[in-house]
Design a protein around this motif. Structure first.
Motif, PDB file in Angstrom:
ATOM      1  N   LYS A   6       0.857  -1.187   0.000  1.00 43.72           N
ATOM      2  CA  LYS A   6       0.000   0.000   0.000  1.00 43.72           C
ATOM      3  C   LYS A   6       0.892   1.235   0.000  1.00 43.72           C
ATOM      4  O   LYS A   6       1.814   1.350   0.804  1.00 43.72           O
ATOM      5  CB  LYS A   6      -0.925  -0.006   1.212  1.00 43.72           C
ATOM      6  N   LEU A  33      -2.802  -0.763  -3.504  1.00 37.39           N
ATOM      7  CA  LEU A  33      -3.448   0.530  -3.258  1.00 37.39           C
ATOM      8  C   LEU A  33      -2.444   1.656  -3.444  1.00 37.39           C
ATOM      9  O   LEU A  33      -1.333   1.596  -2.901  1.00 37.39           O
ATOM     10  CB  LEU A  33      -4.005   0.595  -1.828  1.00 37.39           C
ATOM     11  N   ALA A  35      -2.893   5.617  -2.683  1.00 33.82           N
ATOM     12  CA  ALA A  35      -3.724   6.716  -2.185  1.00 33.82           C
ATOM     13  C   ALA A  35      -2.936   8.003  -2.406  1.00 33.82           C
ATOM     14  O   ALA A  35      -1.804   8.126  -1.926  1.00 33.82           O
ATOM     15  CB  ALA A  35      -4.043   6.522  -0.709  1.00 33.82           C
ATOM     16  N   SER A  42      -6.860  14.480  -7.660  1.00 28.71           N
ATOM     17  CA  SER A  42      -7.818  13.895  -8.597  1.00 28.71           C
ATOM     18  C   SER A  42      -7.199  13.723  -9.983  1.00 28.71           C
ATOM     19  O   SER A  42      -7.360  12.674 -10.626  1.00 28.71           O
ATOM     20  CB  SER A  42      -9.074  14.767  -8.685  1.00 28.71           C
ATOM     21  N   ASP A  45      -4.650  10.946  -9.867  1.00 27.12           N
ATOM     22  CA  ASP A  45      -5.386   9.682  -9.797  1.00 27.12           C
ATOM     23  C   ASP A  45      -5.824   9.244 -11.194  1.00 27.12           C
ATOM     24  O   ASP A  45      -5.661   8.077 -11.564  1.00 27.12           O
ATOM     25  CB  ASP A  45      -6.597   9.849  -8.873  1.00 27.12           C
ATOM     26  N   ASP A  49      -4.610   5.880 -13.148  1.00 31.18           N
ATOM     27  CA  ASP A  49      -5.582   4.906 -13.654  1.00 31.18           C
ATOM     28  C   ASP A  49      -5.345   4.609 -15.130  1.00 31.18           C
ATOM     29  O   ASP A  49      -5.393   3.452 -15.555  1.00 31.18           O
ATOM     30  CB  ASP A  49      -7.012   5.401 -13.442  1.00 31.18           C
ATOM     31  N   THR A  64      -5.933  -0.474  -7.093  1.00 30.37           N
ATOM     32  CA  THR A  64      -6.950   0.448  -6.598  1.00 30.37           C
ATOM     33  C   THR A  64      -6.280   1.783  -6.291  1.00 30.37           C
ATOM     34  O   THR A  64      -5.207   1.822  -5.697  1.00 30.37           O
ATOM     35  CB  THR A  64      -7.614  -0.109  -5.322  1.00 30.37           C
ATOM     36  N   THR A  65      -6.927   2.870  -6.722  1.00 27.96           N
ATOM     37  CA  THR A  65      -6.421   4.205  -6.419  1.00 27.96           C
ATOM     38  C   THR A  65      -7.495   4.993  -5.679  1.00 27.96           C
ATOM     39  O   THR A  65      -8.688   4.715  -5.814  1.00 27.96           O
ATOM     40  CB  THR A  65      -6.014   4.968  -7.695  1.00 27.96           C
ATOM     41  N   SER A  66      -7.052   5.954  -4.904  1.00 32.45           N
ATOM     42  CA  SER A  66      -7.974   6.885  -4.242  1.00 32.45           C
ATOM     43  C   SER A  66      -7.284   8.235  -4.181  1.00 32.45           C
ATOM     44  O   SER A  66      -6.059   8.317  -4.203  1.00 32.45           O
ATOM     45  CB  SER A  66      -8.343   6.391  -2.840  1.00 32.45           C
ATOM     46  N   HIS A  68      -7.191  12.175  -2.253  1.00 26.13           N
ATOM     47  CA  HIS A  68      -7.513  12.853  -0.992  1.00 26.13           C
ATOM     48  C   HIS A  68      -6.941  14.275  -1.012  1.00 26.13           C
ATOM     49  O   HIS A  68      -5.940  14.563  -0.342  1.00 26.13           O
ATOM     50  CB  HIS A  68      -6.922  12.053   0.167  1.00 26.13           C
ATOM     51  N   TRP A  83      -7.403   0.328   5.240  1.00 28.03           N
ATOM     52  CA  TRP A  83      -8.097  -0.083   4.025  1.00 28.03           C
ATOM     53  C   TRP A  83      -8.368  -1.572   4.100  1.00 28.03           C
ATOM     54  O   TRP A  83      -7.485  -2.361   4.423  1.00 28.03           O
ATOM     55  CB  TRP A  83      -7.251   0.294   2.814  1.00 28.03           C
TER      56      TRP A  83
END
Length: 96
Positions: A6, A33, A35, A42, A45, A49, A64-66, A68, A83
């Motif tokens: 992560k 992950l 993050a 954004s 991200d 992706d 998986t990306t997020s 913040h 997570w």
């Protein structure tokens, strides 16, 4: 160097040209992950992706990306630690 499962990617990027190689290394290392924390999270991200998916011909390319943009680094580190997937796996802070 092998990345932890992560990752918290702290913005701003000092060198955006490093992002492509970073993403490929994350795929190679089995990162689950990424993050992204900070202003512009954004957009970064979305770029990550696109780099992961590529032309969508390889279904094994998945992370998986997020993002913040309005949270503190400490909050995002805690998010990554908690997570649900791979709970308890190490979290690594990365600055590019």
């Amino acid at each position: 160097m092998v990345y932890a499962p992560k990752i918290v990617l702290q913005l701003p990027l000092s060198n955006p040209d490093l992002l492509d190689d970073f993403v490929e290394a994350c795929i190679r290392d089995g990162v689950v992950l990424i993050a992204i924390v900070g202003e512009g999270a954004s957009k970064v991200d979305d770029i990550i992706d696109e780099l992961v998916v590529g032309d969508a011909s390889d279904p094994s390319r998945f992370i998986t990306t997020s993002f913040h943009p309005d949270e503190t680094l400490e909050e995002v580190m805690e998010f990554a630690r908690m997570w649900e997937r791979d709970l308890g796996q190490p979290v690594e802070l990365v600055k590019l």
